[in-house]
Design a protein around this motif. Structure first.
Motif, PDB file in Angstrom:
ATOM      1  N   ILE A  45      25.164 -20.821 -34.243  1.00  0.00           N
ATOM      2  CA  ILE A  45      24.658 -20.930 -32.864  1.00  0.00           C
ATOM      3  C   ILE A  45      23.635 -19.838 -32.546  1.00  0.00           C
ATOM      4  O   ILE A  45      22.552 -20.121 -32.031  1.00  0.00           O
ATOM      5  CB  ILE A  45      25.825 -20.949 -31.864  1.00  0.00           C
ATOM      6  CG1 ILE A  45      26.600 -22.260 -32.017  1.00  0.00           C
ATOM      7  CG2 ILE A  45      25.318 -20.802 -30.431  1.00  0.00           C
ATOM      8  CD1 ILE A  45      27.828 -22.365 -31.160  1.00  0.00           C
ATOM      9  N   PRO A  46      23.933 -18.548 -32.846  1.00  0.00           N
ATOM     10  CA  PRO A  46      22.886 -17.529 -32.622  1.00  0.00           C
ATOM     11  C   PRO A  46      21.608 -17.802 -33.415  1.00  0.00           C
ATOM     12  O   PRO A  46      20.502 -17.548 -32.921  1.00  0.00           O
ATOM     13  CB  PRO A  46      23.558 -16.227 -33.080  1.00  0.00           C
ATOM     14  CG  PRO A  46      25.021 -16.470 -32.858  1.00  0.00           C
ATOM     15  CD  PRO A  46      25.218 -17.917 -33.218  1.00  0.00           C
ATOM     16  N   VAL A  49      19.582 -20.349 -31.604  1.00  0.00           N
ATOM     17  CA  VAL A  49      18.966 -19.746 -30.418  1.00  0.00           C
ATOM     18  C   VAL A  49      17.761 -18.904 -30.818  1.00  0.00           C
ATOM     19  O   VAL A  49      16.694 -18.954 -30.189  1.00  0.00           O
ATOM     20  CB  VAL A  49      19.997 -18.905 -29.642  1.00  0.00           C
ATOM     21  CG1 VAL A  49      19.322 -18.073 -28.556  1.00  0.00           C
ATOM     22  CG2 VAL A  49      21.053 -19.809 -29.023  1.00  0.00           C
ATOM     23  N   ALA A  62      24.494 -15.826 -26.939  1.00  0.00           N
ATOM     24  CA  ALA A  62      24.836 -16.770 -27.996  1.00  0.00           C
ATOM     25  C   ALA A  62      26.053 -16.322 -28.793  1.00  0.00           C
ATOM     26  O   ALA A  62      26.711 -17.144 -29.446  1.00  0.00           O
ATOM     27  CB  ALA A  62      23.646 -16.954 -28.939  1.00  0.00           C
ATOM     28  N   VAL A 115      17.498 -24.067 -25.327  1.00  0.00           N
ATOM     29  CA  VAL A 115      18.472 -22.982 -25.476  1.00  0.00           C
ATOM     30  C   VAL A 115      19.612 -23.114 -24.476  1.00  0.00           C
ATOM     31  O   VAL A 115      20.784 -22.936 -24.831  1.00  0.00           O
ATOM     32  CB  VAL A 115      17.775 -21.611 -25.310  1.00  0.00           C
ATOM     33  CG1 VAL A 115      18.800 -20.491 -25.217  1.00  0.00           C
ATOM     34  CG2 VAL A 115      16.842 -21.363 -26.480  1.00  0.00           C
ATOM     35  N   LEU A 119      23.642 -23.221 -25.383  1.00  0.00           N
ATOM     36  CA  LEU A 119      24.594 -22.254 -24.850  1.00  0.00           C
ATOM     37  C   LEU A 119      25.621 -22.938 -23.948  1.00  0.00           C
ATOM     38  O   LEU A 119      26.816 -22.612 -23.986  1.00  0.00           O
ATOM     39  CB  LEU A 119      23.854 -21.156 -24.086  1.00  0.00           C
ATOM     40  CG  LEU A 119      22.930 -20.267 -24.921  1.00  0.00           C
ATOM     41  CD1 LEU A 119      22.245 -19.244 -24.030  1.00  0.00           C
ATOM     42  CD2 LEU A 119      23.718 -19.567 -26.015  1.00  0.00           C
ATOM     43  N   ALA A 122      28.111 -24.782 -26.080  1.00  0.00           N
ATOM     44  CA  ALA A 122      28.960 -23.818 -26.778  1.00  0.00           C
ATOM     45  C   ALA A 122      30.045 -23.278 -25.847  1.00  0.00           C
ATOM     46  O   ALA A 122      31.200 -23.094 -26.254  1.00  0.00           O
ATOM     47  CB  ALA A 122      28.118 -22.673 -27.334  1.00  0.00           C
TER      48      ALA A 122
END
Length: 420
Positions: A45-46, A49, A62, A115, A119, A122
């Motif tokens: 995930i990061p 991003v 993130a 983004v 997020l 998530a």
């Protein structure tokens, strides 16, 4: 020394169940696969991003979905779990997470995920994760006999730590090839495995619904009841308070990457070594939690582990090299996991089944809330001392040691003696 179950404590429905019996093996197997998928998502995930923005705030967000999830839903999750069938809650949560990560995969592979969507989804998955984790603690209390709770928790935590260790490494390799989106697909598949193993659990291995339905009034009453129990039960309150204070100070570990790269000049490779050492310590801590628990009383073991953790934080402040910092982080990882396993098992032994969800969720929410506050304070202290994290680590270690000594003498030890 604490007894297996204090007066008014839980009486597991499977009084003779052991970690090698089918219900636990199914639960453990499913969660071991899921832990690797979660570990991959920690990096995936990061990375997704960062592919779209170099904004440090978004990059930091993130890495914090789980924290946000607990702050949004921790207390409510406890009330729900105590009123509903734990198996059905877990099935619903992992089905929802499978759907969320499948959607994330489709968006990522299509390159159509802003983004804020990444997020947001998530965090949605994290909210379901909070509910799942709370129900998981309640289910484990019902599956295992009190004498086997430490062994069961240590095996589950071992899988979690191995997932944290192996997941990001796998994600890095996959991201370099097919792409980070594929990592999210693997995580979705891991939730599918969890759903299958939960479905195969024997129906009598879980507690049934105790309430007659849900309403705002009942939910508010449930929350008050759980908080009241936490205030009244001295041992559980003492452990929770100690955990919150230590978590506040342990947040200084968020500066380890900064320490390795900027202070010690280790670069990305040095930061990777320091972080991997912490994960390796967590694996070791989970491995020895069971054997140590058979020899040392839980309150003494919890306080001892946290005291060594505080010493490791202080030792890290004097690190002349990345190797020293990595060794300190290994001890930090080992002792934090060792304490966590025994805190969970102690709570499952003494809290009644009808309250375990609320007490677990409340304790975890308080501890999670302390962490970002501690990270902010550690960052501010570092900025005030010439961009050096050494003072922050030293202060955290010294305050942590003092908090553990005071907490053990005035809260944990006296509370444990009243339940012996």
């Amino acid at each position: 020394m604490t007894r297996p179950a204090a007066p008014g404590a839980s009486t597991a429905s499977h009084a003779g169940s052991r970690p090698r019996d089918l219900p636990f093996l199914l639960l453990w197997g499913g969660q071991s696969v899921s832990a690797v998928g979660d570990g991959m998502a920690l990096l995936a995930i990061p990375l997704l991003v960062l592919q779209q923005t170099s904004d440090p705030v978004l990059a930091a967000l993130a890495a914090t979905p789980q924290t946000i999830g607990y702050l949004l839903s921790g207390l409510v999750a406890g009330a729900l779990v105590d009123r509903l069938d734990t198996r059905r809650v877990m099935l619903a949560c992992d089905t929802a997470r499978l759907a969320v990560f499948t959607l994330l995969t489709a968006l990522a592979l299509a390159g159509a995920a802003p983004v804020w969507v990444l997020l947001g989804l998530a965090v949605v998955a994290a909210v379901f994760g909070v509910l799942f984790d709370t129900a998981h603690a309640a289910m484990l209390q019902g599956i295992l006999a009190p004498a086997h709770l430490v062994a069961g928790n240590s095996r589950l935590e071992l899988s979690t730590q191995l997932g944290v260790l192996a997941g990001p490494a796998l994600a890095g390799a996959i991201a370099a090839g097919p792409g980070a989106g594929v990592c999210l697909l693997v995580n979705a598949a891991s939730y599918g495995v969890s759903v299958v193993t939960l479905w195969l659990l024997p129906r009598d291995a879980v507690r049934r619904e105790r309430g007659s339905g849900l309403s705002v009034r009942r939910a508010a009453g449930d929350l008050r009841e759980g908080l009241s129990y936490l205030r009244r039960h001295r041992l559980v309150r003492a452990v929770c308070g100690l955990q919150v204070v230590v978590n506040l100070l342990l947040a200084v570990e968020t500066l380890i990457v900064f320490f390795a790269v900027h202070t010690l000049g280790g670069g990305p490779a040095g930061a990777s070594v320091a972080l991997a050492a912490g994960a390796g310590g967590g694996v070791l801590g989970a491995s020895i939690a069971g054997p140590l628990g058979r020899r040392v009383a839980a309150p003494t073991l919890i306080s001892g582990a946290l005291l060594v953790l505080a010493g490791a934080l202080a030792a890290a402040s004097a690190a002349p090299s990345v190797a020293w910092l990595a060794a300190a982080n290994l001890v930090i990882g080992l002792t934090s996991v060792l304490a966590t396993v025994h805190i969970r098992a102690l709570r499952q032994r003494v809290v009644p089944p009808e309250l375990i969800g609320r007490v677990t969720a409340t304790a975890r929410t308080l501890a999670v809330a302390a962490y970002p506050l501690g990270a902010v304070l550690a960052g501010q202290l570092t900025a005030m001392t010439g961009q050096s994290p050494r003072v922050a680590f030293a202060v955290a270690g010294l305050l942590g040691a003092g908090a553990v000594v005071v907490g053990h003498r005035t809260g944990l030890r006296p509370a444990a003696q009243t339940t012996t």
